[in-house]
Scaffold this motif. Structure first.
Motif, short mmCIF file in Angstrom:
data_model
loop_
_atom_site.label_atom_id
_atom_site.label_comp_id
_atom_site.label_asym_id
_atom_site.label_seq_id
_atom_site.Cartn_x
_atom_site.Cartn_y
_atom_site.Cartn_z
N PHE A 1 0.85 -1.19 0.00
CA PHE A 1 0.00 0.00 0.00
C PHE A 1 0.88 1.24 0.00
O PHE A 1 2.06 1.20 0.39
N ALA A 2 0.34 2.35 -0.49
CA ALA A 2 1.11 3.58 -0.62
C ALA A 2 0.23 4.77 -0.27
O ALA A 2 -1.00 4.68 -0.26
N HIS A 3 0.87 5.91 0.02
CA HIS A 3 0.13 7.13 0.34
C HIS A 3 1.01 8.34 0.06
O HIS A 3 2.25 8.23 -0.02
N ASN B 1 -9.65 10.81 0.83
CA ASN B 1 -9.61 12.15 0.26
C ASN B 1 -8.93 12.12 -1.11
O ASN B 1 -8.26 11.14 -1.46
N VAL B 2 -9.11 13.17 -1.89
CA VAL B 2 -8.68 13.16 -3.29
C VAL B 2 -7.16 13.22 -3.46
O VAL B 2 -6.64 12.84 -4.52
N PRO C 1 1.30 13.11 -7.80
CA PRO C 1 1.39 12.10 -6.73
C PRO C 1 0.10 11.37 -6.36
O PRO C 1 0.14 10.14 -6.14
N PRO C 2 -1.07 12.02 -6.27
CA PRO C 2 -2.27 11.25 -5.90
C PRO C 2 -2.57 10.10 -6.84
O PRO C 2 -2.94 9.01 -6.39
N ARG C 3 -2.41 10.31 -8.15
CA ARG C 3 -2.65 9.23 -9.11
C ARG C 3 -1.44 8.31 -9.24
O ARG C 3 -1.53 7.23 -9.84
N MET C 4 -0.31 8.72 -8.68
CA MET C 4 0.89 7.89 -8.69
C MET C 4 0.78 6.74 -7.69
O MET C 4 1.45 5.71 -7.83
N VAL C 5 -0.08 6.88 -6.69
CA VAL C 5 -0.18 5.89 -5.62
C VAL C 5 -0.41 4.47 -6.14
O VAL C 5 0.36 3.56 -5.84
#
Length: 365
Positions: free
Chosen positions: A153-155, A179-180, A333-337
């Motif tokens: 998992f990543a964040h 969250n987005v 970064p959010p879509r990189m997760v």
């Protein structure tokens, strides 16, 4: 090597362009006997899919996956698993004005230098849409790993200079998709979103840091010299577009630490020799220690911005100013997760299969 394949015992070959008819992946080395459906893959593609929020490109794609081969009656046959996603919302004409203009921060000029030709439609193969194949292949890897008790998992831990506080693994798992911006710290997430919106209003973009964690990784994965586990992870992460830095465990902070601070002392835990701390990030000497594998990646700001930038018109060979139009993520970064999770999963499953810890016999019990 052509550079479109990744892995050894478990290998993916991705194909397709941002504005081509479709994109996909061929996954070779999937053991026979794994229960696999399109739904298993779709849930990860949905997390990567564009158009989901204000921190994502408005390009609307369902990214619905089709499994074309390697699965019979819902079970893998041991043959290559081929998967496809159709492009349905490409607007190629939006890129006609930059056909002869390399965009600053993009791979346009690099591709021209390498191949003598480039696909100007959304960046072609250098687009973030190429990661569809990685995520689809990673979904298969993730399912194999889950059967061995390994979770990835990543964040997002930093965005636009805003840093999240340290959290437990349980807090990260519970909150990362709440969250987005995919930050498990709600307070930091609000401030990160403010930074995204501020950059967007300025016609700019922001970068950040994604942390990837793998739990349940057994001790003993990796080779002592070449083929080190951390080297393979670093290569996998640096192979993602927009990633400009990778660290394992304490990473760059270790340069300011003393040996007494960096070293992980050993203790006996239920009769097993175990590190008491994890500054090494779960890997010592290129081989896993049995502790959680922890990696962080530095992701640059989205290069497509509406601010005026300098470039060259290669048709007239004159310097010009250019503004980038079209549909783009204000931050990556959010879509990189899910992409980073997939690359970690691909490395780990490759080592697990190569070490004989995952195979047909383990699936067919």
């Amino acid at each position: 090597m052509p550079g479109n394949s990744f892995g050894h015992s478990f290998r993916i070959t991705t194909w397709g362009e941002s504005h081509g008819k479709a994109l996909g992946v061929v996954v070779d080395g999937v053991p026979a006997g794994l229960t696999l459906s399109e739904a298993d893959v779709q849930k990860d593609l949905d997390r990567r899919r564009p158009g989901q929020s204000e921190v994502s490109t408005p390009r609307s794609e369902s990214d619905s996956v089709e499994i074309l081969s390697g699965v019979l009656d819902g079970v893998t046959t041991g043959m290559p698993v081929s998967m496809l996603v159709w492009n349905k919302n490409a607007k190629s004409s939006a890129y006609d004005y930059i056909k002869d203009i390399p965009r600053p921060g993009h791979a346009d000029q690099s591709y021209s230098e390498r191949y003598g030709i480039r696909d100007h439609r959304g960046g072609g193969r250098s687009s973030g849409r190429e990661t569809i194949g990685r995520v689809a292949g990673g979904a298969v890897a993730r399912k194999l790993l889950s059967m061995a008790g390994i979770e990835v998992f990543a964040h997002v831990i930093e965005l636009g200079g805003v840093k999240a506080r340290s959290l437990s693994f349980d807090e990260i798992r519970s909150n990362v998709d709440s969250n987005v911006v995919r930050c498990a710290d709600p307070g930091a997430a609000e401030k990160m979103l403010e930074q995204v919106n501020a950059a967007r209003l300025e016609g700019d973009s922001i970068g950040g840091v994604v942390e990837i964690i793998a739990t349940g990784v057994p001790a003993g994965l990796g080779e002592p010299v070449f083929g080190k586990l951390d080297a393979d992870i670093a290569g996998a992460m640096m192979g993602i577009g927009a990633v400009k830095g990778v660290e394992i465990g304490a990473g760059f902070e270790c340069s300011g630490m003393k040996g007494s601070q960096m070293n992980d002392p050993y203790v006996l835990d239920d009769g097993q020799v175990t590190p008491a701390t994890n500054h090494a990030g779960g890997i010592t000497g290129g081989i896993s220690t049995g502790m959680p594998v922890i990696c962080r990646i530095a992701v640059k700001p989205t290069p497509s911005i509406s601010k005026t930038q300098q470039s060259v018109d290669t048709a007239s060979m004159k310097e010009i100013d250019v503004e980038i139009h079209g549909r783009h993520d204000p931050t990556i970064p959010p879509r990189m997760v899910p992409v980073a999770e997939s690359m970690m999963a691909l490395v780990l499953v490759d080592h697990m299969i190569g070490s004989g810890l995952i195979g047909p016999a383990s699936l067919l019990k």
